[in-house]
Design a protein around this motif. Structure first.
Motif, PDB file in Angstrom:
ATOM      1  N   ARG A  12      -5.541  14.197  -4.475  1.00 55.74           N
ATOM      2  CA  ARG A  12      -5.344  15.346  -5.364  1.00 55.74           C
ATOM      3  C   ARG A  12      -6.606  16.218  -5.424  1.00 55.74           C
ATOM      4  O   ARG A  12      -6.548  17.403  -5.697  1.00 55.74           O
ATOM      5  N   PHE A  13      -7.767  15.572  -5.187  1.00 57.47           N
ATOM      6  CA  PHE A  13      -9.037  16.296  -5.336  1.00 57.47           C
ATOM      7  C   PHE A  13      -9.699  16.632  -4.002  1.00 57.47           C
ATOM      8  O   PHE A  13     -10.832  17.099  -3.976  1.00 57.47           O
ATOM      9  N   ARG A  14      -9.010  16.369  -2.893  1.00 57.07           N
ATOM     10  CA  ARG A  14      -9.600  16.687  -1.587  1.00 57.07           C
ATOM     11  C   ARG A  14      -9.961  18.180  -1.545  1.00 57.07           C
ATOM     12  O   ARG A  14      -9.141  19.034  -1.875  1.00 57.07           O
ATOM     13  N   GLY A  15     -11.201  18.421  -1.156  1.00 56.04           N
ATOM     14  CA  GLY A  15     -11.642  19.815  -1.016  1.00 56.04           C
ATOM     15  C   GLY A  15     -12.158  20.427  -2.308  1.00 56.04           C
ATOM     16  O   GLY A  15     -12.663  21.544  -2.287  1.00 56.04           O
TER      17      GLY A  15
ATOM     18  N   CYS B 290       0.818  -1.228   0.000  1.00 58.04           N
ATOM     19  CA  CYS B 290       0.000   0.000   0.000  1.00 58.04           C
ATOM     20  C   CYS B 290       0.850   1.275   0.000  1.00 58.04           C
ATOM     21  O   CYS B 290       0.290   2.369  -0.132  1.00 58.04           O
ATOM     22  N   LYS B 291       2.157   1.128   0.190  1.00 57.66           N
ATOM     23  CA  LYS B 291       2.992   2.322   0.438  1.00 57.66           C
ATOM     24  C   LYS B 291       2.754   3.442  -0.577  1.00 57.66           C
ATOM     25  O   LYS B 291       2.589   4.597  -0.218  1.00 57.66           O
ATOM     26  N   HIS B 292       2.754   3.103  -1.853  1.00 56.04           N
ATOM     27  CA  HIS B 292       2.544   4.131  -2.883  1.00 56.04           C
ATOM     28  C   HIS B 292       1.189   3.934  -3.561  1.00 56.04           C
ATOM     29  O   HIS B 292       1.099   3.973  -4.793  1.00 56.04           O
ATOM     30  N   CYS B 293       0.153   3.723  -2.780  1.00 55.02           N
ATOM     31  CA  CYS B 293      -1.178   3.411  -3.324  1.00 55.02           C
ATOM     32  C   CYS B 293      -1.604   4.466  -4.367  1.00 55.02           C
ATOM     33  O   CYS B 293      -1.756   5.643  -4.035  1.00 55.02           O
ATOM     34  N   TYR B 294      -1.815   4.030  -5.603  1.00 59.89           N
ATOM     35  CA  TYR B 294      -2.182   4.981  -6.667  1.00 59.89           C
ATOM     36  C   TYR B 294      -3.551   5.597  -6.385  1.00 59.89           C
ATOM     37  O   TYR B 294      -3.819   6.751  -6.728  1.00 59.89           O
ATOM     38  N   ALA B 295      -4.445   4.800  -5.758  1.00 63.93           N
ATOM     39  CA  ALA B 295      -5.796   5.298  -5.492  1.00 63.93           C
ATOM     40  C   ALA B 295      -5.733   6.463  -4.500  1.00 63.93           C
ATOM     41  O   ALA B 295      -6.433   7.471  -4.659  1.00 63.93           O
ATOM     42  N   GLU B 296      -4.893   6.313  -3.490  1.00 64.21           N
ATOM     43  CA  GLU B 296      -4.763   7.387  -2.506  1.00 64.21           C
ATOM     44  C   GLU B 296      -4.183   8.649  -3.164  1.00 64.21           C
ATOM     45  O   GLU B 296      -4.694   9.757  -2.969  1.00 64.21           O
ATOM     46  N   THR B 297      -3.129   8.466  -3.954  1.00 67.52           N
ATOM     47  CA  THR B 297      -2.494   9.622  -4.604  1.00 67.52           C
ATOM     48  C   THR B 297      -3.506  10.354  -5.473  1.00 67.52           C
ATOM     49  O   THR B 297      -3.619  11.577  -5.433  1.00 67.52           O
ATOM     50  N   PHE B 298      -4.281   9.574  -6.243  1.00 64.28           N
ATOM     51  CA  PHE B 298      -5.275  10.179  -7.132  1.00 64.28           C
ATOM     52  C   PHE B 298      -6.345  10.913  -6.310  1.00 64.28           C
ATOM     53  O   PHE B 298      -6.652  12.072  -6.554  1.00 64.28           O
ATOM     54  N   ALA B 299      -6.896  10.203  -5.316  1.00 65.97           N
ATOM     55  CA  ALA B 299      -8.027  10.758  -4.557  1.00 65.97           C
ATOM     56  C   ALA B 299      -7.625  12.018  -3.786  1.00 65.97           C
ATOM     57  O   ALA B 299      -8.381  12.995  -3.743  1.00 65.97           O
TER      58      ALA B 299
ATOM     59  N   GLU C  42     -13.928  14.670  -3.524  1.00 62.66           N
ATOM     60  CA  GLU C  42     -13.917  15.861  -2.663  1.00 62.66           C
ATOM     61  C   GLU C  42     -13.446  15.516  -1.238  1.00 62.66           C
ATOM     62  O   GLU C  42     -12.801  16.308  -0.574  1.00 62.66           O
ATOM     63  N   GLN C  43     -13.802  14.287  -0.784  1.00 63.31           N
ATOM     64  CA  GLN C  43     -13.377  13.859   0.566  1.00 63.31           C
ATOM     65  C   GLN C  43     -12.052  13.108   0.525  1.00 63.31           C
ATOM     66  O   GLN C  43     -11.719  12.350   1.434  1.00 63.31           O
ATOM     67  N   GLY C  44     -11.295  13.290  -0.548  1.00 61.91           N
ATOM     68  CA  GLY C  44      -9.999  12.616  -0.645  1.00 61.91           C
ATOM     69  C   GLY C  44     -10.153  11.109  -0.571  1.00 61.91           C
ATOM     70  O   GLY C  44     -11.043  10.539  -1.202  1.00 61.91           O
TER      71      GLY C  44
END
Ligand code: SF4
Length: 277
Positions: A38-41, A27-36, A48-50
């Motif tokens: 980016r749009f927090r807020g 999970c260290k470099h989870c692409y889903a987290e990086t993508f999500a 919107e909720q990252g």
């Protein structure tokens, strides 16, 4: 859903859950987290909720609207078996997959014990479905190999491994009961390297065990340049797809309404259901 996924081994992605939390080194470099994140807020954006975990019941209906059979990666931006996703919601997702059976679904998790528990219990109906493939992620020996054992003991028509990002030599694996293995290296900034001999070892074990082998990519910082050839060729094998015929448009709409009505009573389609952290 998102059509024309860039993920090499699928056609489309479907995310009735968004967000997740990390569980192991893969999970260290989870692409889903990086993508999500980016749009927090960003107001009105699906992320919107990252990367906060939330249920998206409004997405439950989507597979019924697809008029051609697809290979669908379920929850490419989450993990369906995350401990905070309620059993009832996982069952609702499985009911849709079993009903919209002209698609083939690929469900991949790092929470192999919960997968095992539910497919032996309330999801038994889905374990028997030919159009649902159940898989676990395997990145190393410590976390990945026990997931294979849990999957092997799970009732399922098709079982698969996503060996990505492959972080070390996995040694000898027990591939009995496994139908498909995908292998890939990590890509992007800070990508951890993958040695060729680790990949060859898995390919040879798949050959010996008559397991379909898909080589996704070498990965690395320049993923495109490194490509996806292994010993001068690509490996794009899949298990056999057995999907049903697509109902005509009007009976499909009627059928979808019948399946979705009880699910939407429990999980109304409009609100996002946020899981407190
Ligand atoms: S389990 Fe998958 S989606 Fe969740 S954090 Fe890990 S890599 Fe990301």
């Amino acid at each position: 859903m998102s059509l024309n996924s860039h993920i090499e081994w699928t056609d489309a992605t479907w995310n009735p859950v968004r967000g997740c939390t990390k569980i192991s080194p893969g999970c260290k470099h989870c692409y889903a987290e990086t993508f999500a994140e980016r749009f927090r807020g960003v107001k009105g954006h699906p992320y919107e909720q990252g990367f906060d975990l939330r249920l998206v019941p409004g997405k439950l209906a989507e597979p019924f609207s697809w008029r051609s059979p697809k290979l669908v990666f379920v929850n490419s931006m989450s993990d369906l078996f995350h401990p905070e996703v309620p059993d009832e919601y996982i069952e609702a997702v499985a009911r849709v997959m079993a009903a919209a059976n002209w698609h083939t679904y690929q469900v991949l998790t790092k929470r192999a014990n919960r997968l095992h528990e539910l497919l032996n219990g309330r999801l038994r109906f889905a374990a028997k479905a030919q159009n649902i493939w159940w898989g676990v992620s395997v990145e190393d020996k410590k976390y990945g190999l026990p997931r294979i054992s849990a999957l092997r003991q799970t009732p399922a028509r098709v079982r698969f491994l996503s060996v990505e990002p492959l972080l070390e030599d996995l040694g000898t694996m027990n591939l009995s009961g496994i139908d498909w293995v995908i292998v890939g290296g990590e890509s992007g900034h800070g990508a951890r390297p993958m040695a060729k001999e680790w990949v060859i070892s898995i390919r040879e074990q798949c050959r010996a065990a008559h397991v379909k082998f898909f080589f996704k990519q070498w990965g690395g910082v320049r993923k495109k340049r490194n490509g996806r050839e292994l010993d001068g060729r690509t490996y794009d094998e899949y298990p056999q797809r057995i999907a049903a015929e697509i109902p005509d448009r009007s009976s499909c709409t009627e059928f979808a309404a019948k399946v979705l009505k009880p699910l939407h009573k429990v999980f109304p389609p409009n609100p996002l259901i946020r899981i407190a952290r």
